[in-house]
Structures are given as structure tokens and as C-alpha cells.
Design an enzyme around this catalytic site. Sequence first.
Site, PDB file in Angstrom:
ATOM      1  N   HIS A 102      -2.616 -12.197  -0.298  1.00 27.48           N
ATOM      2  CA  HIS A 102      -3.375 -11.018  -0.586  1.00 27.48           C
ATOM      3  C   HIS A 102      -2.738  -9.778  -0.138  1.00 27.48           C
ATOM      4  CE1 HIS A 102      -5.379 -12.255   3.113  1.00 27.48           C
ATOM      5  NE2 HIS A 102      -5.635 -10.599   3.269  1.00 27.48           N
ATOM      6  N   HIS A 104      -3.318  -5.649   0.614  1.00 25.22           N
ATOM      7  CA  HIS A 104      -4.490  -4.634   0.623  1.00 25.22           C
ATOM      8  C   HIS A 104      -3.556  -3.283   0.006  1.00 25.22           C
ATOM      9  CE1 HIS A 104      -6.590  -6.668   4.321  1.00 25.22           C
ATOM     10  NE2 HIS A 104      -5.222  -7.344   4.338  1.00 25.22           N
TER      11      HIS A 104
HETATM   12  P1  5GP Z   1      -6.074 -10.105   6.076  1.00 18.38           P
HETATM   13  O1  5GP Z   1      -6.460  -9.948   7.782  1.00 18.38           O
HETATM   14  O2  5GP Z   1      -6.354 -11.742   6.036  1.00 18.38           O
HETATM   15  O3  5GP Z   1      -5.046  -9.734   5.518  1.00 18.38           O
HETATM   16  O4  5GP Z   1      -7.379  -9.714   5.590  1.00 18.38           O
HETATM   17  C1  5GP Z   1      -8.303 -10.391   4.844  1.00 18.38           C
HETATM   18  C2  5GP Z   1      -9.440  -9.279   4.369  1.00 18.38           C
HETATM   19  O5  5GP Z   1     -10.533  -9.806   3.447  1.00 18.38           O
HETATM   20  C3  5GP Z   1     -10.144  -8.412   5.350  1.00 18.38           C
HETATM   21  O6  5GP Z   1      -9.878  -6.954   4.950  1.00 18.38           O
HETATM   22  C4  5GP Z   1     -11.769  -8.596   5.020  1.00 18.38           C
HETATM   23  O7  5GP Z   1     -12.519  -7.439   5.142  1.00 18.38           O
HETATM   24  C5  5GP Z   1     -11.544  -9.181   3.742  1.00 18.38           C
HETATM   25  N1  5GP Z   1     -12.832 -10.098   3.119  1.00 18.38           N
HETATM   26  C6  5GP Z   1     -12.980 -11.054   4.156  1.00 18.38           C
HETATM   27  N2  5GP Z   1     -14.099 -11.776   3.546  1.00 18.38           N
HETATM   28  C7  5GP Z   1     -14.314 -11.216   2.546  1.00 18.38           C
HETATM   29  C8  5GP Z   1     -15.523 -11.563   1.341  1.00 18.38           C
HETATM   30  O8  5GP Z   1     -16.006 -12.307   1.369  1.00 18.38           O
HETATM   31  N3  5GP Z   1     -15.234 -10.475   0.304  1.00 18.38           N
HETATM   32  C9  5GP Z   1     -14.345  -9.496   0.317  1.00 18.38           C
HETATM   33  N4  5GP Z   1     -14.417  -8.731  -0.799  1.00 18.38           N
HETATM   34  N5  5GP Z   1     -13.452  -9.414   1.153  1.00 18.38           N
HETATM   35  C10 5GP Z   1     -13.452 -10.064   2.088  1.00 18.38           C
END
Ligand code: 5GP
Length: 138
Positions: A102, A104
Site C-alpha cells: 500500500h 500512503h
Molecule cells: P503501514 O505501517 O503498514 O504502512 O500502514 C498500515 C496503515 O493501515 C496504517 O496507517 C493504519 O492506520 C491503516 N489501517 C490499519 N487497519 C486499518 C483498517 O482496518 N482500515 C483502514 N482504513 N486502515 C487501516
Amino acid sequence: MTHDPNCLFCRIVRGEIPAVQVFEDEDTIAFMDIFPASEGHALVIPKLHAANLLEMPDDALTAVHRSARRLAAAMMRGLGPAGFQIRQFNGAEAGQTVFHYHVHVVPCYPGARPGLHGRDQADPAVLAGLAGRIRAAL
Ligand code: 5GP
Ligand code: ZN
């Protein structure tokens, strides 16, 4: 693997877990981050499952980044931040918490440099309002 039944974002792709969506196309979905680092923070994911950048097929990578640019442009018009960050983490030690690739898109406002991740879960109604403003500017 195109789908992992234990993967949170695969479950969002299949509609098994709700998300506040901004848009989707054939290969990607853009939706609001539930723990936003700033107002309007959203994510773009491929519909296929790939854990990280190293697992991403070229065409899916292109599709995600095309959608991220489309999202960022609409965010700039719809929310009016001063700029935005593109963030992408690979591996737990690098800060990745969801192991489905993903990107951001984090809007940045004057005088408020966003932290890495938000601390508080956002109100879905507030997220829906922000998604609507971004969508209206697509
Ligand atoms: P990472 O640290 O893996 O790059 O970011 C994962 C992102 O997914 C985080 O910013 C977190 O807030 C978001 N996230 C985690 N669980 C969920 C969810 O159930 N729904 C949504 N919309 N975002 C989520
Ligand atoms: Zn997945």
C-alpha cells in the site's frame, strides 16, 4: 497469490471489512486511513495480494502509483493542503504493519508536519466527509 483470506486489505478488497472508499478502478482501491497521520490521510492498494514492493508485479505497481497520483491531485484540490507525502514501508522493522502492498498519501498543512502514524482512530462520519470532498475533486 491473488487473495489471502487472512489479510486485512484483501478483506477490504472483497468487501468483508468496511472501509471509507474514495474511488476504485479495475486494479486498485483508494480509501481513508482509519488512524490518520493528518486530516485526509488515505491509502491506495492493489486488488491483488502482494506483501510488499518486492512482490509487486510491474503492471500492478504502475496501477497503484497512477491511482496514488490521481488521489493526491484530488486531495490537493478538494482539501487544499500545502503539499503531500507519499509513504511506503517494507517489513516490520521498517514500520510496515499491514503486509499487503500500500501507498500512503498524507496531506501536509502549514505548520503541522504529520507524524508517522496517527494515534487516534478516526470517526467514520468524519472520514466519509473528507472522502466526499476528495471524490468531488477527482
Ligand atoms: P503501514 O505501517 O503498514 O504502512 O500502514 C498500515 C496503515 O493501515 C496504517 O496507517 C493504519 O492506520 C491503516 N489501517 C490499519 N487497519 C486499518 C483498517 O482496518 N482500515 C483502514 N482504513 N486502515 C487501516
Ligand atoms: Zn492482501
